[in-house]
Every structure is written in C-alpha cells, then in structure tokens.
Design an enzyme around this catalytic site. Sequence first.
Site, PDB file in Angstrom:
ATOM      1  CG  ASP A 191      -2.306   0.566   0.904  1.00 47.65           C
ATOM      2  OD1 ASP A 191      -2.360   1.774   0.668  1.00 47.65           O
ATOM      3  OD2 ASP A 191      -3.300  -0.194   0.882  1.00 47.65           O
ATOM      4  CG  HIS A 215      -5.238   3.831   0.590  1.00 43.01           C
ATOM      5  ND1 HIS A 215      -4.829   2.556   0.283  1.00 43.01           N
ATOM      6  CD2 HIS A 215      -6.448   3.981   0.005  1.00 43.01           C
ATOM      7  CE1 HIS A 215      -5.746   1.956  -0.456  1.00 43.01           C
ATOM      8  NE2 HIS A 215      -6.742   2.802  -0.638  1.00 43.01           N
ATOM      9  CB  SER A 224      -9.109   0.647  -0.989  1.00 39.64           C
ATOM     10  OG  SER A 224      -8.313   0.767  -2.116  1.00 39.64           O
TER      11      SER A 224
END
Length: 561
Positions: A65, A292, A465
């Site tokens: 990621d 994220h 996601s």
Amino acid sequence: MPNCRPFILFLLLSTTVFSGYAQSSLKGWHLKDLKKDSFNGISLSETYEFLKDKKSYTVIVAVIDSGVDTTHEDLKNILWRNPGEIPGNGIDDDKNGYIDDIYGWNFLGNRNGENLRKASDEKTRLYHRYKALFAGKGLQEDSLPSTEKASYQLWSKVEREMQTNAEEHAELMFVDVALKTLKKYDKLLREEMKRDTFTSEDLEKYQPANSAGRQAKLGYLTSTKMLGFDGDESNTSILSQLTEYASVRKDAMSSKDIAPPNYRETIIKDDYYNINDKYYGNADVMGPNPMHGTHVTGIIAAQRDNDLGIDGVADNVKIMTIRAIPDGDEYDKDVALAIKYAVDNGARVINMSFGKAFSPEKKWVDEAVQYASQKDVLLVHAAGNESANLDEKDNYPNANLEAFQKRADNFINVGASSDPRIGDGRLVADFSNFGTKNVDVLAPGVKIYSTLPGKHDYGFLKGTSMASPVVTGIAALIRSYYPALSARQVKYAIEQSAAACTDTTIKVLKPGTKELTPLNNICETGGVVNALLAIQIAATLHPEEKPFVPREPFKKLKSSK
C-alpha cells in the site's frame, strides 16, 4: 493508485445521505450480523463464538500500500517484525538484500531516506515512452516489424484515451471554484472558532458571533454536502483531497503536450526496465502519506483486546508493511517485487488495495502472482471504483496470467457492498467495479471505520480498497484456525460463503446506473462474503492430498443469515 482513496471523482457524482443513522451507530457496521443487528455485515461476533474453543496460529499478512503509521495505538502491537534483522544497525543481518527491513520494505525510496510520494498515471508514462517512436509518423500497423506491433497497438490505445473532453474541463473548473471558496470559508471559520481542525458536525453545533461567520458556516456546510463529504470529515482532510485531485487532473490535462517530471528517476534511481535490479528503496514503511495503508491495515487486524478504537477482523495476525503505491499509478516492477518480498518473508495472505488501467510490464506481475501460487500464498485485490464492468474494461493486476496462459487460482478480486441503511440505500456500492467473470465476491466497502495516521486517530473511508481488507481478514482467520488448508481452499470457502447469499429474486442497482439487475450479475458468486459461513465451510474441508481439482459451480448453501 490505491483503488479506494476517497476520490473526488465519485464524490462529485453522488451525494451521501445517511438515512437518520448517527455516525457512532455506523462504526463497525461491516462486522455485524443481518439477523441480529439488521446490517449486512460479515457476522464477526458469531464467527468468534464458533471459534472460541479452537486453537489459532499466528498468520503473517502483507499489506502492499501507500505506507502504514507504525506508531498507531491500535496497530503497533500487531505489526510484523523481521526476526532476522537487528533494528537500526545499518547491516543486512538476514542477508535478504534489504537493510534494516524491520517492519517490511519501502520500494518508493532511496538509501538516503528520500521517498517518492507522487507519480504520473501509467497512461501518461506510456504515451511519452512511445511518442517519439510513433507520433505523427502516419504508420500502418501491417508495415511494422513484429517486434513493434504490440507496442504500437498499446500506444494507439493510450493516444485515444489521452484526449480530454469538455466534461472533464468543466469538472476541473468546478473543483477549482469549490476549492477556492472552501479555503476562504475555512480561513474565516478557523479564526472565528479559534481551532485549526473541525468537522461539519462540529460546525453544525457552532453558533458564529457575526454575519461573516454565519455566512462562512452556511457556505462551508452547503459546499461540502454538495460535494458529498461526510459530516465527520475534517476540514483539513477535505481541503487536502480537493487540492490533490485538482493537481492530478491539471497534470493529466497538460500531460499530452508536456511530459510530466520523472520523479522515479530523480529519487529512486533504479534501472527500472531491469527486474533484476531489485535492491533499491529503504526501510521507511510509513512514507509521507500513510493514510490509505493505515486505514486498510486497521480493517484487517486492529488489536482486538485493548479497548481502543476499533476491532480488526482477524485476531492472531502480524501485518507486514510494504510501501509500493504512490499518489498516482503504481509501477509494475514495484508491485512484482513487493509480492515476492512478502512471499519470501513468510506472508500467507497479501492485501492489494490498488489498481490501474494499463500494465505494460504485466509479465513481471504475472510471474510474481504465479510465484505466490507456487508458495501457497493467497492474494486479495480491490476491484476498483469506476462503476465499470471489468468483463469489458481492463483493470490491473488481475487473475489473468497472460505469461502462463492461465487464470490464477490464488487470487480473489473484491467489489464493494453497502447496506440499505447507509449512503444512498444501495446494497452494492454505486462506485464499485463489477463483472461476473472478473469480480469474485462483494464485501462491505462503504462508510468503513478504521485507523488513520496519528497515534489515536480513526475515521470513515469508502471504496473497494476497504472491501478488500475485509476479505483479507477473513482469509487470515481461516489460515489461523485451519492452517493446513491451502490458499485455494481458503479462496473456495470465502467464495462459497458469498454464493450462499445469492438470491436470484433480489435485484440491485447496477453501479453507476439506475438499472435494476439480479445480484448474481454483479460478481461471479453473486453475493457478499460472510465470515461465519466461510469458517464453517473451512471446518468441513480436509487438507489437499492431490493436485487441486477445479471446483464445481457455486452451490446454494443454507445461510446463517
């Protein structure tokens, strides 16, 4: 790029309404049970009740990621630590080629500690890679040598997609105006409220002392609601997202005439087209923008027994952090090497919440996926957020291993589900990509509450996601409590749990449209994953003794829901 960073593109296309449910009641809805809690979650409490007398084994899960905040209160105790490496001594103690890789590795940096944050999209990189060779030459494909035909076909496709239209220009102008307006209101409100950070919920309760403050309050709330931002989203986050989106769009619109800066060449300085040049990067797995990856990691495995923040899906997991996803499109080489690093260092499940439309070095990624398959490692991938049919539109990485002329049997592609009580009332997230051949299952991906950068910070995000790590968590649970099962059997159990929820009489809105369609037209299994069913199915399986036999068509099982 990460498939589910809160992209402004789909915020502009749909306004979120929360049907009267308080924000607090939506925290962890994705873990709940339909029968007991009236939310289409994964029945996690019931799963742990089923497992309460069973032994578990620690499972290493890799998260590829943007980076992870290793100091977060809910994550610091569940992070993998390389047992063969002595922290901070500047020596490659375990001789794997990566110095001081304590938590994992950062493929977006250099030995001096500098990090790549931003990258152009793959489409732009490809356009300028072949522009001098093909642009304006009036070439006929049949006249090209066979070695150049594939490159010319790819470049021709990219060239068509480089064209911008009036709608895109209008969208950018809208965002620019909204950003300038919000910045003005934000400055006034911070001065008025005497605080730098606030949410729309905070602002709703605040009573300004003068007319300028009241006008700023009304303008700010109206603008953020129109853009689709949630009430608990901070002013700093909203402005950051809008600024990033405007910057990316401006770069994209000018990129046909002006090649974007080669940030990789400036910072990483590897021999990019040589897959064997692989020992680049540094040990900074947090990087400059870990939002994220931090959110994804919390969904999988935030510590469950500490009375803090949130509970992750899996309870006996160590997260290996691999930074390979910049702001912009990821590079195939980094993805391939990240997968191999995870496999070589003991990961049993790999979460990949990212994707893009072009993959020029797909062969490298295919080889890495195949390598993971040979080592019995399961890959879980987010399907993407363009409301697109992936049976008709390319999205990478995927299970189609062109280099081996086969489909990967260790790869799960995950679309996003929602709940009628959340957002716009859809069961399938409006932004989710879909496809009966190339999306395997659905999992909760709307209004998901998880960890954010900052030692004590949490918040909601949405996207496939967020759906992918829900499935990764279930896979880790299965591998923890039933460690003898193969990656293919884990995939089977998860997919069968979703198939059990299929009801051909149920119709849902197809993502991006107002068209009703049966749920089994959205993904191969036609359903949403359920942890309890997946574990119950796993409990019936025996370890493989012979080569895996492809499964029969999905069977309708009795659901605990």
